[in-house]
Write a protein that holds these residues in place. Structure first.
Motif, PDB file in Angstrom:
ATOM      1  N   HIS A   1       1.113  -1.051  -0.044  1.00 25.90           N
ATOM      2  CA  HIS A   1      -0.073  -0.310   0.091  1.00 25.90           C
ATOM      3  C   HIS A   1       0.873   1.114  -0.142  1.00 25.90           C
ATOM      4  N   THR A   2       2.260   1.417  -0.567  1.00 26.39           N
ATOM      5  CA  THR A   2       2.917   2.176  -0.681  1.00 26.39           C
ATOM      6  C   THR A   2       2.482   3.674  -1.200  1.00 26.39           C
ATOM      7  N   ALA A   3       2.260   4.482  -0.862  1.00 29.77           N
ATOM      8  CA  ALA A   3       1.821   5.515  -1.936  1.00 29.77           C
ATOM      9  C   ALA A   3       2.694   6.956  -0.245  1.00 29.77           C
ATOM     10  N   PRO A   4       2.649   8.457  -1.300  1.00 29.51           N
ATOM     11  CA  PRO A   4       3.349   9.687  -0.692  1.00 29.51           C
ATOM     12  C   PRO A   4       2.915   9.728   0.693  1.00 29.51           C
ATOM     13  N   ASP A   5       1.459   9.501   0.831  1.00 31.87           N
ATOM     14  CA  ASP A   5       0.525   9.890   1.804  1.00 31.87           C
ATOM     15  C   ASP A   5       0.949   9.236   3.245  1.00 31.87           C
ATOM     16  N   ARG A   6       2.175   8.209   2.860  1.00 30.57           N
ATOM     17  CA  ARG A   6       2.677   7.784   3.760  1.00 30.57           C
ATOM     18  C   ARG A   6       3.597   7.589   4.400  1.00 30.57           C
ATOM     19  N   PHE A   7       4.370   8.817   4.158  1.00 28.66           N
ATOM     20  CA  PHE A   7       5.819   9.093   4.575  1.00 28.66           C
ATOM     21  C   PHE A   7       5.184  10.927   4.992  1.00 28.66           C
ATOM     22  N   LEU A   8       6.064  11.349   5.942  1.00 29.47           N
ATOM     23  CA  LEU A   8       6.630  12.301   6.547  1.00 29.47           C
ATOM     24  C   LEU A   8       7.383  13.246   6.190  1.00 29.47           C
ATOM     25  N   SER A   9       7.094  14.645   5.589  1.00 30.04           N
ATOM     26  CA  SER A   9       8.573  15.508   5.575  1.00 30.04           C
ATOM     27  C   SER A   9       8.338  16.434   5.216  1.00 30.04           C
ATOM     28  N   ALA A  10       9.457  17.537   5.365  1.00 26.71           N
ATOM     29  CA  ALA A  10       8.496  18.975   5.294  1.00 26.71           C
ATOM     30  C   ALA A  10       7.730  19.108   3.835  1.00 26.71           C
ATOM     31  N   ASN A  11       8.184  18.280   3.487  1.00 30.42           N
ATOM     32  CA  ASN A  11       7.833  18.495   2.074  1.00 30.42           C
ATOM     33  C   ASN A  11       7.250  17.401   1.610  1.00 30.42           C
ATOM     34  N   PRO A  12       5.799  17.518   1.990  1.00 33.02           N
ATOM     35  CA  PRO A  12       4.745  15.730   1.435  1.00 33.02           C
ATOM     36  C   PRO A  12       4.642  15.028   0.114  1.00 33.02           C
ATOM     37  N   HIS A  13       5.538  16.387  -0.993  1.00 29.31           N
ATOM     38  CA  HIS A  13       5.628  15.935  -2.449  1.00 29.31           C
ATOM     39  C   HIS A  13       6.744  14.857  -2.721  1.00 29.31           C
ATOM     40  N   PHE A  14       8.330  15.487  -1.747  1.00 26.89           N
ATOM     41  CA  PHE A  14       9.704  15.349  -2.222  1.00 26.89           C
ATOM     42  C   PHE A  14       9.101  13.582  -2.820  1.00 26.89           C
ATOM     43  N   ALA A  15       8.979  12.416  -2.034  1.00 27.30           N
ATOM     44  CA  ALA A  15       9.135  11.349  -2.208  1.00 27.30           C
ATOM     45  C   ALA A  15       8.636  10.802  -3.250  1.00 27.30           C
ATOM     46  N   LYS A  16       7.119  11.584  -3.942  1.00 29.53           N
ATOM     47  CA  LYS A  16       6.334  10.676  -5.068  1.00 29.53           C
ATOM     48  C   LYS A  16       7.467  10.543  -6.135  1.00 29.53           C
ATOM     49  N   SER A  17       8.160  10.944  -6.513  1.00 29.67           N
ATOM     50  CA  SER A  17       9.611  10.635  -7.595  1.00 29.67           C
ATOM     51  C   SER A  17       9.620   9.379  -7.765  1.00 29.67           C
ATOM     52  N   ALA A  18      11.199   9.476  -6.352  1.00 32.15           N
ATOM     53  CA  ALA A  18      11.065   8.908  -6.558  1.00 32.15           C
ATOM     54  C   ALA A  18      10.424   7.219  -5.506  1.00 32.15           C
ATOM     55  N   LEU A  19       9.557   6.888  -5.156  1.00 30.65           N
ATOM     56  CA  LEU A  19       8.461   6.041  -4.823  1.00 30.65           C
ATOM     57  C   LEU A  19       7.516   5.683  -6.451  1.00 30.65           C
ATOM     58  N   ALA A  20       7.661   6.818  -6.845  1.00 32.17           N
ATOM     59  CA  ALA A  20       6.494   6.408  -8.671  1.00 32.17           C
ATOM     60  C   ALA A  20       7.687   5.117  -9.075  1.00 32.17           C
ATOM     61  N   ARG A  21       8.931   5.171  -8.765  1.00 38.88           N
ATOM     62  CA  ARG A  21       9.889   4.764 -10.582  1.00 38.88           C
ATOM     63  C   ARG A  21      10.176   3.576  -9.438  1.00 38.88           C
ATOM     64  N   TYR A  22      10.159   3.339  -8.808  1.00 40.06           N
ATOM     65  CA  TYR A  22      10.527   2.241  -8.327  1.00 40.06           C
ATOM     66  C   TYR A  22       9.894   1.839  -7.338  1.00 40.06           C
ATOM     67  N   SER A  23       8.970   0.960  -7.366  1.00 35.06           N
ATOM     68  CA  SER A  23       7.397  -0.067  -6.737  1.00 35.06           C
ATOM     69  C   SER A  23       8.058  -0.632  -6.187  1.00 35.06           C
ATOM     70  N   PRO A  24       6.745  -1.308  -5.066  1.00 36.80           N
ATOM     71  CA  PRO A  24       7.063  -2.423  -4.595  1.00 36.80           C
ATOM     72  C   PRO A  24       7.458  -3.519  -5.011  1.00 36.80           C
ATOM     73  N   GLN A  25       6.271  -3.229  -6.059  1.00 38.32           N
ATOM     74  CA  GLN A  25       6.343  -4.594  -6.924  1.00 38.32           C
ATOM     75  C   GLN A  25       7.882  -4.641  -7.539  1.00 38.32           C
ATOM     76  N   ASP A  26       8.628  -3.956  -8.000  1.00 41.50           N
ATOM     77  CA  ASP A  26       9.576  -3.818  -8.632  1.00 41.50           C
ATOM     78  C   ASP A  26      10.405  -4.517  -7.203  1.00 41.50           C
ATOM     79  N   PHE A  27      10.455  -3.786  -6.067  1.00 43.12           N
ATOM     80  CA  PHE A  27      11.442  -4.795  -5.403  1.00 43.12           C
ATOM     81  C   PHE A  27      11.124  -6.399  -5.461  1.00 43.12           C
ATOM     82  N   LEU A  28      10.269  -6.311  -5.439  1.00 42.67           N
ATOM     83  CA  LEU A  28       9.429  -7.970  -4.913  1.00 42.67           C
ATOM     84  C   LEU A  28       9.567  -8.766  -6.209  1.00 42.67           C
TER      85      LEU A  28
END
Length: 394
Positions: free
Chosen positions: A60-87
């Motif tokens: 269920h990884t999604a950017p809104d499940r991460f805390l950061s001063a910039n809540p949008h920062f993690a979007k790019s990396a998470l979109a390009r390497y997904s849980p399915q990729d690691f699986l």
């Protein structure tokens, strides 16, 4: 005088989840990579995670499940390497896995399999591993970084900070990443323990007597709420619901606990009509552990049969039970924290490459950066995704 080794394309400091992934990706792109760690073994935190089975990602990884001063920062990396990729990587290495609650994926066997998999990927990329020596000096001049290890100077045009945060210091964790980032002029968001048990004082100390008792609850602070188990400890509150809420909790503010989530309004009135001779303690004991039911009933001061209590008092009891207020006096600190919140400010880094905007060739990945995930595999997914982002850019 220190001797000088042939140069590398990149030096990665920290052979944890993010560092190993970054090294493997860069190495397999043909880069000459040196992966360094002061510990004598790589992936120490991976080995102890998930009770030794490594909760390696969350579906269920999604950017809104991460805390950061910039809540949008993690979007790019998470979109390009997904849980399915690691699986897919896990399955390619023949590692058995299973899904637990809430999308959490674990190894069927030991977490060692994940470390061995990552080391195997590093080997495929020709990564040089240097363990058991802390860097005695790190310098930067003429567009190159120089790292002195055991009297030998290694240099490269790129340096990756992947040394994590100070959570779990007994594993050798320190605030080294922040000190190094500040030396290069990068801002650091004040680090703090996250996914950590909360301690109780004052009137709430009485609840410590319930040490070992757990219940399914909804824990709230501010506008944030989690429904999972809470556990009373000899120091205060723990369990998944509390660890989750701790990342959002601010010192001096209360934590609300709904001890009977999902109960319809007026359930005590209904119980009174149906079982007038029952007591609040008995009603609570039907849904909660006996010791907790007794303590809550005693604190509410309702020992009488339900028939002796007015509907108004029953409504008040319901409201209290659905928003029981604890004001923690602190946390159990980095020693018990699963991760560290805060870190290298995201404003200093490119969300595409994880490279520092003002220092060419300097990167920050994983827990060292001000991105902190929920409990349940999210922080590993950030480590993989940020490591890949940097590894593809080196």
């Amino acid at each position: 005088m220190p001797s000088t080794m042939p140069s590398h394309d990149a030096i990665i400091l920290g052979a944890g989840a993010a560092g190993l992934m970054c090294a493997a990706v860069a190495g397999q792109r043909g880069k000459r990579v040196l992966l360094v760690d002061h510990a004598d073994r790589p992936g120490k935190k991976i080995l102890i995670s998930g009770g030794g089975r490594c909760n390696f990602t969350n579906l269920h990884t999604a950017p809104d499940r991460f805390l950061s001063a910039n809540p949008h920062f993690a979007k790019s990396a998470l979109a390009r390497y997904s849980p399915q990729d690691f699986l897919s990587l896990v399955e390619r290495h023949g590692i058995g896995w299973h899904e637990k609650t809430l999308g959490q994926l674990f190894c069927d066997g030991s977490a060692k399999a994940i470390v061995e998999m990552l080391l195997g990927e590093c080997e495929r990329g020709g990564v040089a591993l240097h363990l058991g020596h802390a860097a005695s000096a790190i310098d930067h001049a003429d567009g190159r970084f120089r790292v002195t290890l055991g009297g030998v100077v290694h240099d490269a045009p790129a340096l990756v900070i992947a040394t994590g945060g100070p959570s779990i210091p007994k594993m050798g964790a320190t605030g080294f990443a922040y000190d190094l980032a500040r030396r290069f002029g990068l801002k650091v968001v004040e680090p703090r323990p996250a996914l950590v048990p909360l301690t109780l004082g004052g009137d709430d100390v009485l609840f410590r007597e319930l040490s070992g008792v757990a219940a399914d609850v909804v824990a709230r602070t501010g506008k944030t709420a989690f429904r999972e188990a809470a556990l009373f400890t000899h120091r205060g509150l723990s369990g998944p619901a509390i660890l989750q809420i701790s990342s959002y909790w601010k010192h001096g503010t209360p934590v609300g606990i709904d001890f009977l989530p999902g109960r319809a309004q007026g359930w005590l009135r209904e119980a009174k009509r149906a079982q007038p001779r029952s007591t609040l303690r008995r009603q609570l004991a039907e849904a909660l552990p006996e010791r907790l039911a007794v303590t809550l009933a005693e604190r509410l001061g309702h020992a009488d049969e339900l028939s002796a209590l007015t509907d108004r008092r029953l409504d008040e009891a319901e409201r209290t039970l659905s928003a029981w207020s604890f004001t923690p006096n602190g946390t159990e600190g980095y020693a018990k924290a699963e991760v560290t919140a805060g870190g290298i400010a995201t404003a200093e880094l490119s969300s595409q490459t994880m490279q520092a905007k003002r220092v060419q060739g300097l990167y920050g990945v994983g827990e060292a950066v001000d991105v902190t995930g929920w409990l349940g595999g999210y922080n590993f997914q950030w480590a993989w995704a940020s490591g890949v982002a940097a590894g593809q850019s080196l």
